[in-house]
Motif scaffolding. Structure first.
Motif, PDB file in Angstrom:
ATOM      1  N   ALA A   1       0.727  -1.586   0.004  1.00  0.00           N
ATOM      2  CA  ALA A   1       0.043  -0.308  -0.243  1.00  0.00           C
ATOM      3  C   ALA A   1       1.082   1.242  -0.396  1.00  0.00           C
ATOM      4  O   ALA A   1       0.463   2.485  -0.598  1.00  0.00           O
ATOM      5  CB  ALA A   1      -1.105   0.109   1.228  1.00  0.00           C
ATOM      6  N   ALA A   2       2.190   1.495   0.688  1.00  0.00           N
ATOM      7  CA  ALA A   2       2.719   2.854   0.886  1.00  0.00           C
ATOM      8  C   ALA A   2       3.473   2.568  -0.684  1.00  0.00           C
ATOM      9  O   ALA A   2       2.921   3.605  -0.732  1.00  0.00           O
ATOM     10  CB  ALA A   2       4.411   2.337   1.797  1.00  0.00           C
ATOM     11  N   LEU A   3       3.985   1.669  -0.715  1.00  0.00           N
ATOM     12  CA  LEU A   3       4.219   1.992  -2.115  1.00  0.00           C
ATOM     13  C   LEU A   3       3.029   2.300  -3.569  1.00  0.00           C
ATOM     14  O   LEU A   3       3.493   3.391  -4.612  1.00  0.00           O
ATOM     15  CB  LEU A   3       5.229   0.227  -2.972  1.00  0.00           C
ATOM     16  N   ILE A   4       2.410   1.913  -3.469  1.00  0.00           N
ATOM     17  CA  ILE A   4       1.025   2.217  -4.090  1.00  0.00           C
ATOM     18  C   ILE A   4       0.619   3.228  -4.471  1.00  0.00           C
ATOM     19  O   ILE A   4       0.650   4.679  -5.447  1.00  0.00           O
ATOM     20  CB  ILE A   4      -0.548   1.591  -4.686  1.00  0.00           C
ATOM     21  N   VAL A   5       0.575   4.379  -2.888  1.00  0.00           N
ATOM     22  CA  VAL A   5       0.506   5.969  -2.520  1.00  0.00           C
ATOM     23  C   VAL A   5       1.878   6.717  -3.450  1.00  0.00           C
ATOM     24  O   VAL A   5       1.771   7.737  -4.121  1.00  0.00           O
ATOM     25  CB  VAL A   5       0.903   6.072  -0.862  1.00  0.00           C
ATOM     26  N   ALA A   6       2.790   6.328  -2.810  1.00  0.00           N
ATOM     27  CA  ALA A   6       4.469   6.406  -3.539  1.00  0.00           C
ATOM     28  C   ALA A   6       4.541   6.596  -5.074  1.00  0.00           C
ATOM     29  O   ALA A   6       4.860   8.073  -5.730  1.00  0.00           O
ATOM     30  CB  ALA A   6       5.648   5.699  -2.563  1.00  0.00           C
ATOM     31  N   GLY A   7       4.128   5.404  -5.899  1.00  0.00           N
ATOM     32  CA  GLY A   7       3.925   5.599  -7.264  1.00  0.00           C
ATOM     33  C   GLY A   7       2.915   6.396  -7.470  1.00  0.00           C
ATOM     34  O   GLY A   7       3.031   7.486  -8.585  1.00  0.00           O
ATOM     35  N   ALA A   8       1.842   6.660  -7.061  1.00  0.00           N
ATOM     36  CA  ALA A   8       0.941   7.911  -7.054  1.00  0.00           C
ATOM     37  C   ALA A   8       0.950   9.536  -7.387  1.00  0.00           C
ATOM     38  O   ALA A   8       1.673   9.946  -8.093  1.00  0.00           O
ATOM     39  CB  ALA A   8      -0.262   7.324  -6.390  1.00  0.00           C
ATOM     40  N   VAL A   9       1.756   9.506  -6.229  1.00  0.00           N
ATOM     41  CA  VAL A   9       2.935  10.212  -5.843  1.00  0.00           C
ATOM     42  C   VAL A   9       3.535  10.472  -6.988  1.00  0.00           C
ATOM     43  O   VAL A   9       3.647  12.133  -7.328  1.00  0.00           O
ATOM     44  CB  VAL A   9       3.319  10.426  -4.525  1.00  0.00           C
ATOM     45  N   LEU A  10       4.890  10.327  -7.384  1.00  0.00           N
ATOM     46  CA  LEU A  10       5.131  10.047  -8.127  1.00  0.00           C
ATOM     47  C   LEU A  10       4.789  10.973 -10.043  1.00  0.00           C
ATOM     48  O   LEU A  10       5.456  11.659 -10.708  1.00  0.00           O
ATOM     49  CB  LEU A  10       6.516   9.005  -8.592  1.00  0.00           C
TER      50      LEU A  10
END
Length: 137
Positions: free
Chosen positions: A50-59
């Motif tokens: 979930a953290a990687l999904i959020v970080a990817g969305a921000v990028l």
């Protein structure tokens, strides 16, 4: 490669890895009946996914919001303000000194070159500069 393209593909890759981790976590949790046995899957797969999904969305969002500039276009260079052209220093000419200084310098010495306050040494009793060595010791 433009920075926005790196951010975009980095964000897509992070989101994809996060989705894979979430699927693996869900698959691991679905096979366990007791909550105590489900916690390791949450801690090792689902939460980081979930953290990687959020970080990817921000990028991806940052990459889409950055202004796109063609690679061959460069920002206009600011030219330095016009300065008076001073002739390059040479060793021909009278020895120089700075006000209150105790050393005699050749005109091309880096310690006095380009300094407006440097004046002719004249007959003042001065020591030779160790950098330019205006005369042998």
């Amino acid at each position: 490669m433009p920075r926005s393209r790196v951010l975009l593909w980095g964000g897509v890759a992070a989101a994809a890895v996060g989705a894979v981790l979430c699927v693996l976590g869900w698959y691991g949790i679905s096979g366990e009946r007791f909550a105590e046995r489900q916690l390791p899957y949450l801690a090792s797969c689902t939460v980081p996914g979930a953290a990687l999904i959020v970080a990817g969305a921000v990028l991806v969002a940052v990459a889409l919001l950055l202004p796109v500039r063609p690679p061959e276009e460069s920002p206009p260079e600011e030219s330095p303000p016009e300065q008076e052209e001073t002739p390059p220093p040479s060793s021909d000419g009278p020895l120089l000194r700075v006000p209150g200084g105790t050393l005699a310098h050749r005109p091309d010495c880096p310690l006095v070159a380009g300094k407006a306050e440097a004046t002719e040494a004249g007959d003042a009793p001065l020591e030779p500069c160790p950098v330019c060595e205006p005369w042998p010791p």
